[in-house]
Design a protein around this motif. Structure first.
Motif, PDB file in Angstrom:
ATOM      1  N   VAL A 555      35.300  47.078  35.293  1.00  0.00           N
ATOM      2  CA  VAL A 555      34.839  46.302  36.446  1.00  0.00           C
ATOM      3  C   VAL A 555      35.876  45.246  36.814  1.00  0.00           C
ATOM      4  O   VAL A 555      36.241  45.076  37.986  1.00  0.00           O
ATOM      5  CB  VAL A 555      33.479  45.638  36.152  1.00  0.00           C
ATOM      6  CG1 VAL A 555      33.132  44.623  37.241  1.00  0.00           C
ATOM      7  CG2 VAL A 555      32.375  46.682  36.041  1.00  0.00           C
ATOM      8  N   ALA A 556      36.377  44.541  35.815  1.00  0.00           N
ATOM      9  CA  ALA A 556      37.355  43.482  36.065  1.00  0.00           C
ATOM     10  C   ALA A 556      38.640  44.049  36.667  1.00  0.00           C
ATOM     11  O   ALA A 556      39.234  43.437  37.576  1.00  0.00           O
ATOM     12  CB  ALA A 556      37.657  42.746  34.768  1.00  0.00           C
ATOM     13  N   GLN A 557      39.083  45.198  36.177  1.00  0.00           N
ATOM     14  CA  GLN A 557      40.293  45.809  36.741  1.00  0.00           C
ATOM     15  C   GLN A 557      40.119  46.101  38.223  1.00  0.00           C
ATOM     16  O   GLN A 557      40.994  45.790  39.045  1.00  0.00           O
ATOM     17  CB  GLN A 557      40.616  47.109  36.007  1.00  0.00           C
ATOM     18  CG  GLN A 557      41.282  46.958  34.661  1.00  0.00           C
ATOM     19  CD  GLN A 557      41.724  48.302  34.097  1.00  0.00           C
ATOM     20  OE1 GLN A 557      41.816  49.299  34.833  1.00  0.00           O
ATOM     21  NE2 GLN A 557      41.999  48.347  32.806  1.00  0.00           N
ATOM     22  N   TYR A 558      38.994  46.698  38.592  1.00  0.00           N
ATOM     23  CA  TYR A 558      38.805  47.101  39.984  1.00  0.00           C
ATOM     24  C   TYR A 558      38.479  45.916  40.880  1.00  0.00           C
ATOM     25  O   TYR A 558      38.803  45.935  42.072  1.00  0.00           O
ATOM     26  CB  TYR A 558      37.742  48.196  40.080  1.00  0.00           C
ATOM     27  CG  TYR A 558      38.300  49.558  39.721  1.00  0.00           C
ATOM     28  CD1 TYR A 558      38.704  50.449  40.712  1.00  0.00           C
ATOM     29  CD2 TYR A 558      38.473  49.947  38.396  1.00  0.00           C
ATOM     30  CE1 TYR A 558      39.250  51.686  40.398  1.00  0.00           C
ATOM     31  CE2 TYR A 558      39.014  51.180  38.063  1.00  0.00           C
ATOM     32  CZ  TYR A 558      39.406  52.044  39.066  1.00  0.00           C
ATOM     33  OH  TYR A 558      39.956  53.262  38.744  1.00  0.00           O
ATOM     34  N   ASP A 559      37.860  44.885  40.354  1.00  0.00           N
ATOM     35  CA  ASP A 559      37.620  43.670  41.141  1.00  0.00           C
ATOM     36  C   ASP A 559      38.930  43.072  41.650  1.00  0.00           C
ATOM     37  O   ASP A 559      38.953  42.385  42.678  1.00  0.00           O
ATOM     38  CB  ASP A 559      36.892  42.622  40.300  1.00  0.00           C
ATOM     39  CG  ASP A 559      35.390  42.842  40.230  1.00  0.00           C
ATOM     40  OD1 ASP A 559      34.858  43.608  41.058  1.00  0.00           O
ATOM     41  OD2 ASP A 559      34.747  42.238  39.347  1.00  0.00           O
ATOM     42  N   ALA A 560      40.002  43.318  40.918  1.00  0.00           N
ATOM     43  CA  ALA A 560      41.295  42.716  41.262  1.00  0.00           C
ATOM     44  C   ALA A 560      42.025  43.475  42.363  1.00  0.00           C
ATOM     45  O   ALA A 560      43.060  43.015  42.859  1.00  0.00           O
ATOM     46  CB  ALA A 560      42.181  42.643  40.015  1.00  0.00           C
ATOM     47  N   PHE A 561      41.508  44.647  42.776  1.00  0.00           N
ATOM     48  CA  PHE A 561      42.140  45.423  43.843  1.00  0.00           C
ATOM     49  C   PHE A 561      41.630  44.923  45.196  1.00  0.00           C
ATOM     50  O   PHE A 561      40.451  45.068  45.510  1.00  0.00           O
ATOM     51  CB  PHE A 561      41.823  46.910  43.701  1.00  0.00           C
ATOM     52  CG  PHE A 561      42.389  47.553  42.461  1.00  0.00           C
ATOM     53  CD1 PHE A 561      43.660  47.249  42.017  1.00  0.00           C
ATOM     54  CD2 PHE A 561      41.638  48.479  41.748  1.00  0.00           C
ATOM     55  CE1 PHE A 561      44.187  47.844  40.873  1.00  0.00           C
ATOM     56  CE2 PHE A 561      42.148  49.084  40.607  1.00  0.00           C
ATOM     57  CZ  PHE A 561      43.433  48.772  40.169  1.00  0.00           C
ATOM     58  N   CYS A 562      42.532  44.350  46.005  1.00  0.00           N
ATOM     59  CA  CYS A 562      42.137  43.786  47.299  1.00  0.00           C
ATOM     60  C   CYS A 562      43.035  44.355  48.401  1.00  0.00           C
ATOM     61  O   CYS A 562      44.119  43.820  48.662  1.00  0.00           O
ATOM     62  CB  CYS A 562      42.237  42.264  47.275  1.00  0.00           C
ATOM     63  SG  CYS A 562      41.130  41.479  46.071  1.00  0.00           S
ATOM     64  N   PRO A 563      42.615  45.422  49.053  1.00  0.00           N
ATOM     65  CA  PRO A 563      43.462  46.031  50.081  1.00  0.00           C
ATOM     66  C   PRO A 563      43.578  45.197  51.352  1.00  0.00           C
ATOM     67  O   PRO A 563      44.496  45.416  52.140  1.00  0.00           O
ATOM     68  CB  PRO A 563      42.767  47.358  50.366  1.00  0.00           C
ATOM     69  CG  PRO A 563      41.342  47.144  49.969  1.00  0.00           C
ATOM     70  CD  PRO A 563      41.375  46.185  48.817  1.00  0.00           C
TER      71      PRO A 563
END
Length: 705
Positions: A555-563
């Motif tokens: 969850v934390a890894q994907y929360d950091a993806f901001c397109p």
């Protein structure tokens, strides 16, 4: 899944959504047939360790423009387009005249949509009886029968209804009630301070006013204000999409006799009696507070305001099948404003969509006969066998899972059912009436027919052969209640599945998809169901905590993806799909290794394989060799990257980030491979590369990843 009464009643599935990677040249052009690698799409100037997605798809991304009638475009879209052309040829080849056969109904339905002259001549006249009935409501006790009738034609008020296996008793069907009643995609569109949502609210209000005015509804401006106010209040009570994912929290069985006490203000008994057929003894309420708020609104809000709200949702549900002013206004908001689409799809594509919605399996039967070789089923089943064996080996060896939980997990895996290509028994459309000169009437009859089919399941045995997607759907799904994985015929074509290519590419592509769907049985929600499809807690407390430690890191890894600025991936909302992607690709790699080992045992490094694991031969190579300059490991990961090529319009990307369970495709490629040790070795990824994760930061769930 989106509307049509047929789909309203379909189960909520843990599905892999695929969007076609559309090359600018014909499908497969530039592809080296022996490897399956689409070199024409790759950008060798990009370091795979910095952006693996662009390394695999960079030149495709650079040369491809999103078609004007699309909100996004990619691999899934390309296969969808190819399949639609095939379906169009099949439908248009049916003679115009004929008996009341299934083929004749398909042709008549398609032609009714294409008869634009007749549609324009009728204007809004077909809708007028419904609008008159809504306008004539002068007492609350008339609402249940009206809303029941609207429910049967796809107007989801006051709640959404779905018939699916009872999560606690999967041997029987249950009726699920879900929050509904909003015209915007989600509660956040009414409540969020983000600039995009603040801009959309007045645009929605203006759209409601214009659509009601076009339909001849009096005082459209005042009614549009009322719609916005009522829906803003409903949005306050609606659950978030993250909360609505929780299978335990959304399982709230209520005897029908008590529903009026739990959600007072609306006569639920009268509503279900008016729906006809079998009245359920109980219902399962997915979002109790939201359903209660809707009932309260129906009991307390001014009747004139309610009439406007009901009228708008009725017109919106049927506008695409009426004259051009209504069609154009519906498109202008729901496609252009919300998703950035520049123009409508050609009329034949919209006609075909109606045929698929109403008679999908009848069309699918013809698609399979013309375009799906029978041998594909056996080939894919063998891959499923390898994937299942890989999961079995990895679960059996998990260091973090206790013996009791492991035994349950292996039992569940052993009970998986696989459906490939198409159903063995096809739907019967004998009771459906279709007229070539009556589009609006056809839509109502189709929706009532589909509603009766699904609602009529209550009280009857489970149909184990039922499919929730048609064979011509470019997608796949896992059903927790049936503990089954399903792969329609249309996804079993390049770049997902190359019948003549080396299998490294196939294991990275369709193998990753197969692994993804099996993985849904063990994701954060699917893992709450046992091998019989029953929702029960079969994990020890310590094992669940260890599992959630790993998924929490994801969850934390994907929360950091901001397109986009102010718009990031919601790691909690997309968790199930991200678990499916990570576990699916990792296990597919293990399965490919098993296939290679079997080939080596036969004494032929380039052996052909078939049959049970470890035996036989069939079309398709399993090779340890370097082909077209790529090792088997490299071809495997490239196969995964190729299926996720996609471009989005900005407004559509915002919609998906806020509403969809899937991460944008760039992260479905990059976010997965950076957690798999073998990828680092395959592409010599180093600590100074952008995607590099230290070994202790890489998430591993099943040891294949």
């Amino acid at each position: 899944m989106l509307l049509s009464s047929a789909r309203v009643l379909a189960p909520a599935l843990l599905a892999l959504t695929i969007s076609p990677v559309a090359p600018a040249t014909p499908a497969g052009a530039g592809m080296e047939p022996s490897s399956g690698v689409i070199r024409a799409n790759m950008d060798p100037s990009v370091d795979p360790g910095d952006d693996f997605y662009r390394y695999v798809n960079g030149r495709w991304l650079a040369r491809t423009e999103i078609p004007a009638d699309r909100s996004n475009y990619g691999t899934f879209s390309i296969l969808h387009d190819r399949t639609r052309e095939q379906l169009r040829a099949l439908v248009e080849a049916i003679p115009a005249e004929g008996a009341d056969t299934e083929s004749a109904k398909l042709a008549a339905l398609y032609r009714s949509y294409m008869d634009l002259g007749a549609i324009e001549a009728r204007g809004i006249a077909p809708l007028q009886p419904l609008l008159d009935r809504i306008a004539g409501i002068d007492a609350r006790d008339q609402l249940p029968a009206l809303l029941a009738d609207l429910q049967r034609i796809g107007v989801e008020l006051p709640v959404g209804l779905s018939i699916y296996r009872d999560a606690r008793a999967p041997e029987r069907y249950a009726l699920y009630l879900s929050q509904s009643g909003l015209g915007l995609p989600d509660r956040a569109y009414y409540l969020s301070d983000k600039a995009r949502f603040a801009e959309l609210r007045p645009a929605y209000r203006a759209h409601v006013r214009r659509l009601l005015a076009l339909a001849g509804v009096a005082d459209a401006g005042r009614r549009a204000e009322a719609v916005m106010t009522l829906e803003r209040d409903l949005a306050d009570a609606h659950w978030t999409r993250v909360a609505s994912r929780d299978r335990e929290a959304t399982y709230n069985p209520v005897p029908l006799a008590e529903l009026g006490e739990r959600a007072p203000g609306f006569d639920w008994r009268a509503f279900f009696a008016a729906l006809g057929q079998t009245e359920p003894e109980r219902v399962i309420v997915r979002q109790p507070e939201a359903v209660a708020a809707t009932a309260r609104m129906l009991g307390e809000a001014d009747l004139d305001r309610l009439r406007g709200w009901i009228a708008y949702h009725t017109v919106a549900a049927l506008a695409p099948y009426l004259s051009s002013p209504l069609v154009d206004e519906h498109f202008a908001f729901h496609q252009a404003t919300l998703s950035g689409v520049e123009r409508q799809k050609p009329r034949w594509k919209r006609a075909l969509s109606l045929v698929e919605d109403g008679m999908g399996e009848a069309l699918g039967k013809r698609y399979v006969a013309a375009h799906f070789p029978a041998r594909q089923r056996a080939r894919v089943q063998r891959m499923v066998d390898y994937l299942t064996e890989a999961y079995r080996q990895r679960i059996a060896a998990l260091e973090w899972m206790s013996p009791d939980t492991r035994a349950e997990a292996l039992d569940k895996l052993s009970r998986f059912t696989t459906k490939i290509g198409y159903p063995d028994e096809w739907r019967d459309y004998g009771g459906l009436e279709v007229r070539a000169d009556d589009l609006y009437g056809n839509v109502l009859r189709l929706r009532r027919h589909e509603f009766a089919h699904h609602y009529g399941k209550l009280g009857h045995p489970i149909d184990e052969d039922e499919w929730f997607m048609t064979p011509q759907t470019v997608n796949a799904y896992y059903s927790p209640g049936g503990n089954e994985i399903v792969f329609p015929a249309a996804i079993l074509q390049p770049p997902f599945f190359h019948p003549d290519a080396d299998d490294a590419i196939n294991y990275g592509a369709i193998g990753g998809v197969i692994g993804h769907e099996i993985g849904h049985g063990f994701d954060d929600q699917g893992s709450r169901f046992d091998g019989t499809g029953r929702m029960r807690d079969w994990w020890t407390e310590a094992d669940r905590e260890r599992f959630e430690d790993r998924t929490g890191a994801l969850v934390a890894q994907y929360d950091a993806f901001c397109p986009l600025p102010d718009h990031c991936v919601n790691g909690a909302l997309s968790l199930g799909e991200n678990i499916g992607d990570l576990g699916g690709l990792g296990i597919a790699r293990v399965a490919h290794g098993l296939a290679l080992a079997d080939a080596a045992q036969e004494g032929d490094a380039d052996a052909l394989f078939s049959g049970e694991i470890g035996t036989g031969r069939a079309r398709g190579t399993v090779s340890n060799a370097v082909i077209d300059g790529f090792s088997p490991e490299q071809r495997f990961f490239i196969g995964w990257g190729q299926i996720w090529a996609r471009k989005y319009r900005e407004s559509e990307l915002i919609n998906r980030l806020n509403n969809g369970p899937h991460s944008p495709d760039r992260y479905r490629a990059n976010g997965v491979v950076r957690n798999i040790d073998a990828w680092y070795a395959a592409f010599d990824v180093q600590p100074d590369d952008a995607l590099y994760l230290p070994p202790d930061a890489r998430v591993s769930i099943w040891r294949g990843d």
